[in-house]
Write a protein that holds these residues in place. Structure first.
Motif, PDB file in Angstrom:
ATOM      1  N   LEU A   7     -12.054  48.926  27.045  1.00 42.04           N
ATOM      2  CA  LEU A   7     -12.931  47.761  27.216  1.00 42.04           C
ATOM      3  C   LEU A   7     -14.128  48.139  28.082  1.00 42.04           C
ATOM      4  O   LEU A   7     -14.024  48.976  28.973  1.00 42.04           O
ATOM      5  CB  LEU A   7     -12.183  46.612  27.898  1.00 42.04           C
ATOM      6  CG  LEU A   7     -11.065  45.930  27.107  1.00 42.04           C
ATOM      7  CD1 LEU A   7     -10.431  44.838  27.960  1.00 42.04           C
ATOM      8  CD2 LEU A   7     -11.592  45.343  25.809  1.00 42.04           C
ATOM      9  N   ARG A   8     -15.230  47.466  27.819  1.00 48.99           N
ATOM     10  CA  ARG A   8     -16.390  47.554  28.700  1.00 48.99           C
ATOM     11  C   ARG A   8     -16.123  46.658  29.908  1.00 48.99           C
ATOM     12  O   ARG A   8     -15.306  45.735  29.834  1.00 48.99           O
ATOM     13  CB  ARG A   8     -17.638  47.102  27.954  1.00 48.99           C
ATOM     14  CG  ARG A   8     -18.010  48.043  26.813  1.00 48.99           C
ATOM     15  CD  ARG A   8     -19.080  47.441  25.900  1.00 48.99           C
ATOM     16  NE  ARG A   8     -19.317  48.329  24.774  1.00 48.99           N
ATOM     17  CZ  ARG A   8     -18.688  48.248  23.602  1.00 48.99           C
ATOM     18  NH1 ARG A   8     -17.783  47.305  23.398  1.00 48.99           N
ATOM     19  NH2 ARG A   8     -18.960  49.100  22.643  1.00 48.99           N
ATOM     20  N   ALA A   9     -16.793  46.932  31.010  1.00 44.76           N
ATOM     21  CA  ALA A   9     -16.547  46.182  32.251  1.00 44.76           C
ATOM     22  C   ALA A   9     -16.638  44.663  32.064  1.00 44.76           C
ATOM     23  O   ALA A   9     -15.757  43.933  32.543  1.00 44.76           O
ATOM     24  CB  ALA A   9     -17.480  46.663  33.355  1.00 44.76           C
ATOM     25  N   PRO A  10     -17.656  44.122  31.362  1.00 43.90           N
ATOM     26  CA  PRO A  10     -17.702  42.661  31.190  1.00 43.90           C
ATOM     27  C   PRO A  10     -16.526  42.122  30.364  1.00 43.90           C
ATOM     28  O   PRO A  10     -16.039  41.020  30.618  1.00 43.90           O
ATOM     29  CB  PRO A  10     -19.024  42.417  30.460  1.00 43.90           C
ATOM     30  CG  PRO A  10     -19.866  43.618  30.749  1.00 43.90           C
ATOM     31  CD  PRO A  10     -18.893  44.757  30.879  1.00 43.90           C
ATOM     32  N   GLU A  11     -16.057  42.906  29.392  1.00 51.17           N
ATOM     33  CA  GLU A  11     -14.913  42.488  28.578  1.00 51.17           C
ATOM     34  C   GLU A  11     -13.638  42.469  29.420  1.00 51.17           C
ATOM     35  O   GLU A  11     -12.812  41.561  29.302  1.00 51.17           O
ATOM     36  CB  GLU A  11     -14.751  43.427  27.382  1.00 51.17           C
ATOM     37  CG  GLU A  11     -15.922  43.370  26.428  1.00 51.17           C
ATOM     38  CD  GLU A  11     -16.044  44.583  25.512  1.00 51.17           C
ATOM     39  OE1 GLU A  11     -16.910  44.532  24.620  1.00 51.17           O
ATOM     40  OE2 GLU A  11     -15.308  45.576  25.689  1.00 51.17           O
ATOM     41  N   ALA A  50     -19.577  56.466  22.834  1.00 54.28           N
ATOM     42  CA  ALA A  50     -20.361  57.636  23.242  1.00 54.28           C
ATOM     43  C   ALA A  50     -21.470  57.227  24.209  1.00 54.28           C
ATOM     44  O   ALA A  50     -22.214  56.281  23.946  1.00 54.28           O
ATOM     45  CB  ALA A  50     -20.954  58.319  22.019  1.00 54.28           C
ATOM     46  N   GLY A  51     -21.526  57.919  25.333  1.00 51.34           N
ATOM     47  CA  GLY A  51     -22.575  57.676  26.317  1.00 51.34           C
ATOM     48  C   GLY A  51     -22.388  56.443  27.178  1.00 51.34           C
ATOM     49  O   GLY A  51     -23.221  56.172  28.039  1.00 51.34           O
ATOM     50  N   GLU A  52     -21.330  55.683  26.965  1.00 50.49           N
ATOM     51  CA  GLU A  52     -21.111  54.455  27.744  1.00 50.49           C
ATOM     52  C   GLU A  52     -20.283  54.759  28.988  1.00 50.49           C
ATOM     53  O   GLU A  52     -19.218  55.356  28.901  1.00 50.49           O
ATOM     54  CB  GLU A  52     -20.396  53.388  26.913  1.00 50.49           C
ATOM     55  CG  GLU A  52     -21.279  52.794  25.840  1.00 50.49           C
ATOM     56  CD  GLU A  52     -20.644  51.570  25.217  1.00 50.49           C
ATOM     57  OE1 GLU A  52     -20.265  50.632  25.968  1.00 50.49           O
ATOM     58  OE2 GLU A  52     -20.524  51.539  23.986  1.00 50.49           O
ATOM     59  N   ASP A  53     -20.774  54.308  30.121  1.00 46.57           N
ATOM     60  CA  ASP A  53     -20.056  54.457  31.381  1.00 46.57           C
ATOM     61  C   ASP A  53     -19.485  53.102  31.781  1.00 46.57           C
ATOM     62  O   ASP A  53     -19.827  52.074  31.207  1.00 46.57           O
ATOM     63  CB  ASP A  53     -20.993  54.992  32.454  1.00 46.57           C
ATOM     64  CG  ASP A  53     -20.257  55.707  33.580  1.00 46.57           C
ATOM     65  OD1 ASP A  53     -19.025  55.871  33.492  1.00 46.57           O
ATOM     66  OD2 ASP A  53     -20.928  56.102  34.550  1.00 46.57           O
ATOM     67  N   GLY A  54     -18.605  53.110  32.763  1.00 44.07           N
ATOM     68  CA  GLY A  54     -18.038  51.866  33.267  1.00 44.07           C
ATOM     69  C   GLY A  54     -16.960  51.286  32.379  1.00 44.07           C
ATOM     70  O   GLY A  54     -16.715  50.080  32.394  1.00 44.07           O
ATOM     71  N   LEU A  55     -16.299  52.128  31.600  1.00 38.74           N
ATOM     72  CA  LEU A  55     -15.242  51.660  30.710  1.00 38.74           C
ATOM     73  C   LEU A  55     -13.903  51.586  31.441  1.00 38.74           C
ATOM     74  O   LEU A  55     -13.695  52.259  32.447  1.00 38.74           O
ATOM     75  CB  LEU A  55     -15.109  52.599  29.515  1.00 38.74           C
ATOM     76  CG  LEU A  55     -16.351  52.771  28.641  1.00 38.74           C
ATOM     77  CD1 LEU A  55     -16.100  53.814  27.569  1.00 38.74           C
ATOM     78  CD2 LEU A  55     -16.790  51.450  28.031  1.00 38.74           C
ATOM     79  N   ILE A  56     -13.004  50.777  30.887  1.00 41.57           N
ATOM     80  CA  ILE A  56     -11.660  50.605  31.426  1.00 41.57           C
ATOM     81  C   ILE A  56     -10.665  50.912  30.309  1.00 41.57           C
ATOM     82  O   ILE A  56     -10.808  50.423  29.188  1.00 41.57           O
ATOM     83  CB  ILE A  56     -11.427  49.163  31.933  1.00 41.57           C
ATOM     84  CG1 ILE A  56     -12.506  48.738  32.917  1.00 41.57           C
ATOM     85  CG2 ILE A  56     -10.024  49.011  32.520  1.00 41.57           C
ATOM     86  CD1 ILE A  56     -12.545  49.533  34.195  1.00 41.57           C
TER      87      ILE A  56
END
Length: 111
Positions: A7-11, A50-56
């Motif tokens: 998940l992305r941080a907001p999700e 790809a290239g996304e930071d701040g994932l959980i």
């Protein structure tokens, strides 16, 4: 068997606040929540994040999810798909999935 959701941080924040979620926009569009096995998770991160930071990274026990179906996807491999909400109570653990040098760093104890 553990299965994994990225998940992305907001999700992740929404799941924590609401207690459940219909998932990321791709999950909502497809009508189910996409999960990966341990063998599939790294490729999922590279292909879809790809290239996304701040994932959980979330881990869930597949055997406890009654609306889980195993369906063919990439190259005919079976992927776990949840036909129902992702509930916070079903999450066994969550860990950061940082981006370093263009690659996601999975936890040391990841299968």
């Amino acid at each position: 068997m553990l299965i994994y959701k990225i998940l992305r941080a907001p999700e992740w924040a929404e799941l924590q606040a609401q207690g459940e979620t219909a998932g990321a926009p791709i999950d909502v569009a497809d009508g189910y929540i996409h999960f990966s096995t341990a063998d599939q998770a790294r490729e999922t991160a590279a292909k879809h994040f790809a290239g996304e930071d701040g994932l959980i990274l979330l881990a869930l026990e597949a055997d406890t999810l009654s609306s889980l179906k195993w369906e063919p996807s990439r190259g005919g491999a079976l992927f776990p798909h949840l036909y129902g909400p992702l509930r916070l109570v079903d999450v066994l653990w969550s860990k950061p999935l940082p981006l370093a040098g263009g690659t996601h760093e999975f936890p040391d104890d990841f299968a």
